[in-house]
Design a protein around this motif. Structure first.
Motif, short mmCIF file in Angstrom:
data_model
loop_
_atom_site.label_atom_id
_atom_site.label_comp_id
_atom_site.label_asym_id
_atom_site.label_seq_id
_atom_site.Cartn_x
_atom_site.Cartn_y
_atom_site.Cartn_z
N VAL A 257 0.44 -0.79 0.26
CA VAL A 257 -0.24 -0.45 -0.20
C VAL A 257 0.87 1.71 0.07
CG1 VAL A 257 -1.83 0.94 2.04
CG2 VAL A 257 -2.14 -1.48 1.33
N LEU A 258 0.28 1.98 -0.47
CA LEU A 258 1.27 3.83 -0.52
C LEU A 258 1.54 3.93 0.69
CD1 LEU A 258 0.13 5.66 -3.77
CD2 LEU A 258 1.71 4.32 -3.94
N PRO A 259 2.65 4.61 1.12
CA PRO A 259 3.10 5.28 1.95
C PRO A 259 2.19 6.30 2.64
CG PRO A 259 4.84 5.09 0.97
CD PRO A 259 3.61 4.17 0.30
N TYR A 260 1.20 6.53 2.71
CA TYR A 260 0.22 7.99 2.55
C TYR A 260 -0.70 7.72 3.23
CZ TYR A 260 -1.95 11.71 0.61
OH TYR A 260 -3.39 12.96 0.39
N LEU A 261 -1.72 8.42 4.71
CA LEU A 261 -2.55 8.52 4.53
C LEU A 261 -3.14 10.07 4.88
CD1 LEU A 261 -2.22 6.37 8.29
CD2 LEU A 261 -3.43 5.95 6.38
N ASP A 262 -4.39 9.62 5.08
CA ASP A 262 -5.08 11.24 5.03
C ASP A 262 -6.00 11.05 6.03
OD1 ASP A 262 -6.94 13.22 4.47
OD2 ASP A 262 -7.87 12.82 2.27
N ILE A 263 -5.65 11.93 6.72
CA ILE A 263 -6.08 11.60 8.00
C ILE A 263 -7.29 13.04 8.34
CG2 ILE A 263 -6.17 11.11 10.76
CD1 ILE A 263 -3.49 9.54 10.22
N PRO A 264 -8.65 13.43 9.10
CA PRO A 264 -8.70 14.56 9.19
C PRO A 264 -8.80 14.73 10.38
CG PRO A 264 -10.44 12.67 8.50
CD PRO A 264 -9.09 11.88 8.32
N PHE A 265 -7.84 15.62 11.09
CA PHE A 265 -7.62 16.04 12.21
C PHE A 265 -8.80 16.79 13.23
CE2 PHE A 265 -3.31 13.96 11.57
CZ PHE A 265 -3.47 13.01 12.67
#
Length: 444
Positions: A257-265
């Motif tokens: 998996v791409l080392p990318y996280l979209d996290i809505p803090f």
């Protein structure tokens, strides 16, 4: 005597809002194409126009109403769907001649409305739909929706009232769709939902059989692993930092998996997070970010933040800026708080003046741009895989693992006119600015 083929009715589409709405539009168009309709690129050639609306913020609602008005003025035969369909009375008060109004992901009702407005005659000679369906994105990347709705009740959000509670798709159905998309040319799958981390909770994380044998649980980690075996690139969006997200990081380190996280803090100050009805343990989040980077040093974290939330003090905002210094997020988007009808946050005391919102927005953008610039400068001299989005006579534009389409940065390549859209190539990074990288493709 030769068979005279019927002239199929044509449908125009205006799709507003988030990628989840875009997926809804693709599903609607795919079904209509299967039902014998053709698509029109403009108002003039359409027998009926669909407007897929966004209703998340008041400004988005106004944009939707403007789009409906433009479609009526240019064509006159308009069907409205999407999130703002919940407010049919508002739409009809301004546009009484709208043919039909349906809500979000009410695919059957939309299709029925089109059938009534512009009946189609199927022809076995011409009415064929590709297995992967019709897409509104370039051929080489696709949004893959894994669930609808959300179980959170954030005080600033009305998504649950628009789209309902969490409703996860079966993992085997998701994997079949992914296989079809990849077979049709998709190189990058962008996994989306309202809350990707909660995927499968409503299915009790049950296991489902795979067509080639074995089974897969309805769980974020298992789904990500299986998708990584199907597509060259898999990107995860809208991930809440639940503890089990830790299990996905090794998949990134392994390259599945791409080392990318979209996290809505959304914020970091505990007082503001509590008012937002969001998890408020900011120190624990920082510790987990450090842990993720120990496992996968190149992981890119993007997030969004709201400034000027009711009750946000200068101390709260300074706390957020200091938190960002420590968190060192790769990509950040910021929004000024905007009341939206139906959100409980509207009733909170101590609203922040508009001029203060603007000042804080400018400050957070300066802060995050500086962090981004420093992170990109550190990539000069390194090599990365880049997926190509556009090619010119001499150069090309693409994205690295750290860049989602439309919302993050780009990689601009020289001496790349020989590449093709959708290629994934190794690139040497030569320069950087606040948002983008510049480089050259390496010889095979």
């Amino acid at each position: 005597m030769a068979t005279r083929l019927p002239s199929p009715p044509r449908v125009g589409m205006v799709s507003l809002g988030c990628p989840k709405n875009l997926v809804d539009s693709e599903r609607i168009l795919t079904q209509l194409r299967a039902d014998g309709y053709h698509m029109s690129p403009d108002y003039a050639g359409a027998d009926v126009v669909l407007v897929n609306t966004c209703g998340f913020l008041d400004s988005a609602k106004e944009e939707s109403l403007e789009a409906i008005g433009e479609a009526i003025a240019e064509n006159g035969r308009v069907i409205v769907t999407g999130c703002m369909g919940k407010e049919a009375d508002v739409i009809r008060a301004r546009f009484p001649n709208v043919l039909a109004i349906t809500g979000a992901h009410e695919y059957e009702q939309v299709v029925e409305a089109v059938h009534e407005a512009a009946p189609a005659n199927l022809s076995p000679y011409i009415d064929l739909v590709p297995d992967a369906g019709l897409k509104l994105t370039p051929r080489h990347y696709s949004y893959l929706k894994i669930s609808e709705g959300c179980n959170h009740r954030c005080s600033f959000c009305i998504i649950p009232s628009l789209r309902g509670d969490l409703a996860s798709r079966r993992p085997d159905a998701i994997l079949r769709e992914a296989e079809k998309l990849v077979a049709a040319g998709t190189r990058e799958l962008l996994v989306i939902s309202q809350d990707t981390s909660a995927y499968g909770l409503d299915l009790r994380h049950a296991a489902y059989p795979l067509k080639g044998g074995g089974e897969v649980r309805a769980h974020m980690t298992d789904l990500a692993r299986e998708l990584g075996r199907i597509a060259p690139w898999v990107r995860l969006h809208y991930v809440y930092p639940y503890p089990h997200v830790d299990q996905v990081i090794p998949l990134m380190a392994e390259g599945l998996v791409l080392p990318y996280l979209d996290i809505p803090f959304q914020h970091a100050a505990p007082n503001v997070l509590r008012a937002m009805k969001r998890p408020a343990n900011d120190a624990k989040v920082l510790a987990r970010l450090r842990g993720w980077r120990e496992i996968c040093p190149d992981i890119a974290i993007r997030s969004t933040f709201v400034v000027g939330f009711p009750g946000e003090t200068e101390a709260d905002f300074e706390y957020l800026l200091e938190w960002l210094d420590e968190a060192q997020l790769d990509r950040v988007g910021a929004f000024r708080f905007e009341p939206v009808e139906g959100a409980s946050a509207n009733a909170l005391p101590n609203p922040v003046p508009e001029e203060v919102k603007e000042e804080r927005y400018a400050r957070i953008m300066v802060k995050t741009a500086a962090i981004s610039a420093a992170k990109l400068q550190a990539k000069i001299g390194r090599t990365f895989d880049v997926i190509i989005d556009a090619v010119g006579d001499e150069g090309a534009t693409g994205r690295s693992y750290a860049d989602a389409p439309e919302i993050d940065g780009e990689v601009h390549l020289r001496d790349a006119g020989h590449l093709a859209e959708g290629d994934i190539v190794r690139v040497a990074i030569e320069d950087a600015d606040e948002h983008d990288l510049f480089g050259v493709p390496l010889a095979d």
